[in-house]
Design a protein around this motif. Sequence first.
Motif, PDB file in Angstrom:
ATOM      1  N   GLN A 112     -52.641 -55.910 -11.752  1.00 22.08           N
ATOM      2  CA  GLN A 112     -51.500 -56.753 -12.201  1.00 22.08           C
ATOM      3  C   GLN A 112     -50.235 -55.632 -11.753  1.00 22.08           C
ATOM      4  N   SER A 113     -49.143 -56.234 -11.285  1.00 22.29           N
ATOM      5  CA  SER A 113     -47.787 -55.460 -11.139  1.00 22.29           C
ATOM      6  C   SER A 113     -46.951 -55.870 -12.507  1.00 22.29           C
ATOM      7  N   PHE A 114     -46.246 -54.932 -12.882  1.00 21.13           N
ATOM      8  CA  PHE A 114     -45.448 -55.503 -14.178  1.00 21.13           C
ATOM      9  C   PHE A 114     -44.043 -54.837 -14.278  1.00 21.13           C
ATOM     10  N   GLU A 115     -43.190 -55.111 -15.030  1.00 21.72           N
ATOM     11  CA  GLU A 115     -41.953 -54.492 -15.523  1.00 21.72           C
ATOM     12  C   GLU A 115     -41.999 -54.546 -17.011  1.00 21.72           C
ATOM     13  N   LEU A 116     -41.382 -53.126 -17.466  1.00 24.31           N
ATOM     14  CA  LEU A 116     -41.291 -52.836 -18.965  1.00 24.31           C
ATOM     15  C   LEU A 116     -40.049 -52.816 -19.422  1.00 24.31           C
ATOM     16  N   TRP A 117     -39.809 -53.573 -20.532  1.00 26.17           N
ATOM     17  CA  TRP A 117     -38.343 -53.622 -20.996  1.00 26.17           C
ATOM     18  C   TRP A 117     -38.378 -53.132 -22.435  1.00 26.17           C
ATOM     19  N   LEU A 118     -37.344 -52.144 -22.957  1.00 23.00           N
ATOM     20  CA  LEU A 118     -37.247 -52.117 -24.269  1.00 23.00           C
ATOM     21  C   LEU A 118     -35.963 -52.426 -24.862  1.00 23.00           C
ATOM     22  N   ASP A 119     -35.934 -53.682 -25.548  1.00 24.25           N
ATOM     23  CA  ASP A 119     -34.825 -54.582 -25.906  1.00 24.25           C
ATOM     24  C   ASP A 119     -34.338 -54.925 -24.500  1.00 24.25           C
ATOM     25  N   ASP A 120     -32.945 -54.658 -24.254  1.00 20.81           N
ATOM     26  CA  ASP A 120     -32.540 -54.922 -22.757  1.00 20.81           C
ATOM     27  C   ASP A 120     -32.490 -53.902 -21.839  1.00 20.81           C
ATOM     28  N   GLN A 121     -33.209 -52.743 -22.235  1.00 19.63           N
ATOM     29  CA  GLN A 121     -33.243 -51.769 -21.145  1.00 19.63           C
ATOM     30  C   GLN A 121     -34.564 -51.651 -20.209  1.00 19.63           C
ATOM     31  N   LYS A 122     -34.624 -51.913 -19.189  1.00 18.22           N
ATOM     32  CA  LYS A 122     -35.909 -51.668 -18.340  1.00 18.22           C
ATOM     33  C   LYS A 122     -36.166 -50.199 -18.184  1.00 18.22           C
ATOM     34  N   ILE A 123     -37.471 -49.942 -18.561  1.00 20.62           N
ATOM     35  CA  ILE A 123     -37.854 -48.442 -18.683  1.00 20.62           C
ATOM     36  C   ILE A 123     -38.918 -48.238 -17.686  1.00 20.62           C
ATOM     37  N   TYR A 124     -39.580 -49.058 -17.073  1.00 24.02           N
ATOM     38  CA  TYR A 124     -40.540 -48.923 -16.197  1.00 24.02           C
ATOM     39  C   TYR A 124     -41.150 -50.062 -15.232  1.00 24.02           C
ATOM     40  N   SER A 125     -41.355 -49.776 -14.212  1.00 18.11           N
ATOM     41  CA  SER A 125     -42.123 -51.075 -13.266  1.00 18.11           C
ATOM     42  C   SER A 125     -43.306 -50.264 -12.461  1.00 18.11           C
ATOM     43  N   TYR A 126     -44.075 -51.140 -12.191  1.00 20.81           N
ATOM     44  CA  TYR A 126     -45.225 -50.817 -11.369  1.00 20.81           C
ATOM     45  C   TYR A 126     -45.567 -52.193 -10.369  1.00 20.81           C
TER      46      TYR A 126
END
Length: 584
Positions: free
Chosen positions: A114-128
């Motif tokens: 999988q590829s993914f994006e990680l959000w903490l509330d409205d802040q994107k903190i990581y993507s792969y």
Amino acid sequence: MAKADICGDRKRINWLGKAGFVGMLLLCLFVLSPYCQAMKMDGQWYWQEDPVHTEDVPEERVVQEAVAGKGDWKPFRVPGQPPVAKNTQYVWLMTTMPAEPIHDATLLFNVTDQSFELWLDDQKIYSYGDMQSRGMSYGQRWHLIMLPKDYEGKKLLIRTHSDNPFCLGNFSYIQLDSSVMQMASILRRDIPYIANIPLGLFMICIMLMYYMSPTAPKSLYTQIILFMISFDIWMMCVLNTKQLLLDAPVFWWFLLRINAYLLPILANLIIYRVIDRKYRRRTWKVVLAFTALFLLVVLAEIFGFHGLDAGASVFYIMLPVLDGCVAYWTIRSAIRGNYYCRAMLLPLVVMLVAGTLDGFFGHFYWLPESGSLLPYGTFTIGIFLLYIVRQQIRRERSLAVRAAGLADAMAEAVERSETDRLTHCYNRNRLEAVLAEQARRHREEAEAFSLIMLDIDFFKRINDTYGHDAGDEVLASFAGLIRDNIKKSDVFVRWGGEEFILVCCGCSGEEALLIAERLRRQVAHSAIFPQQRITCSVGVTSWQGGRDTVPALLKRVDQALYTAKRKGRNRVCQVSENIGLSSE
């Protein structure tokens, strides 16, 4: 087998035992040592279809609505896969972060294909990855993500993409802790494999060493070596720390899956080699069943149907059913006295149970965070290999004893064929071989060896007067006297009747003449036969080099003996180089 070889085999067994002890010690340390338990992300998880992909809604809007409690979110259980519709490639996941603060908070989770994006509330903190369809898989990879200091109680949102319907939205484990403890957790998960990989490699070396033996059952050893290589590769692929050395998730994932399918095939081939003939055909059918599944999933993978993942459920159901039957047949063979099956019974049962439990716990998520049991089967495999080594040592000892017996029997047979039974001298067979060898070695060298022919005087008179038993006694005593007074390197032969020939190696004609005279005198002054004085006539000749031949040599020594007898017996005569005669 030589004593040194036997000692070497015992040392190898001792080293294998020590390696097993060290592995068991590491296992105990792993089980008994306390470790810090990470905070599990076991709060309620939700999922929804991806409006970004289906309705062209901006990501930021989806995130804002999720934080505000809006959206079509449905609950599901982690670890596990949300019940997405068929052909879905994008999905959103959401949970709430724990309220308890952790210093240096870090998320650790494992993602497959999988590829993914990680959000903490409205802040994107990581993507792969690129969140786009690709020809190759993303493989399997763990991720370590540092969180901002104010993460407590915030919404964690994950937008994930995968072409593989068996992996979309599936996170095998996800936990929260400090970065130090997360790295410790990664290493802790690897302890079973780190402990068993060297042991497996050591077993491979042991089998390779015995494979070189000419008495080794090569087909069985080949299958054991192939199984151990595949098992070690599988353990290396499961290692988390491999990513620190070679970050190639696609390579490791395909290698892991392929070896998982190969292991039961190779294991059942070993069993096929040792099980009773009655169950071999059934075991072969099990091998064919696993082989057919392997080929089918590989073909499906090649044509883009994600066969390696699709076939996993079938594989983990086949494993306890088919190999359970093989285990039963192995037990039956062991009861019937098959020692190989008795030695294999424990590793077979342990590997079957461990592999089945790992498959059901890991693939079907029966017991999350259960760890892996299969690597510990290496220790039970060692029991079977110890038996194999023991049988090899016994086989080599038996063959060594048999070879020694055959060598002794051959030597005895050769000795009988070349030895005269009455006098224990060599016979004509030995004389011909010795003379041929001496003539070859000294073809151009004159007087390199000499012949002495001895004949007991008036022997027929002894037979006629005292009988053949007395004649045999005289022959044996005469031969014994001569043999006791010559060099070990000289060859003493009974030529026929009462005639004997002595081959004096490295002896000139003059030296042979002196030896002949000494022997004649010892015979004349000995009490070989009390009823009558025994004397002998002696002829001497020497090898004359390149112009000489063995028949000519024998003719000359026979003429020399004839001259000694014609001149009155009990004397030594020598033949000249020109075949002329000269007497002492």
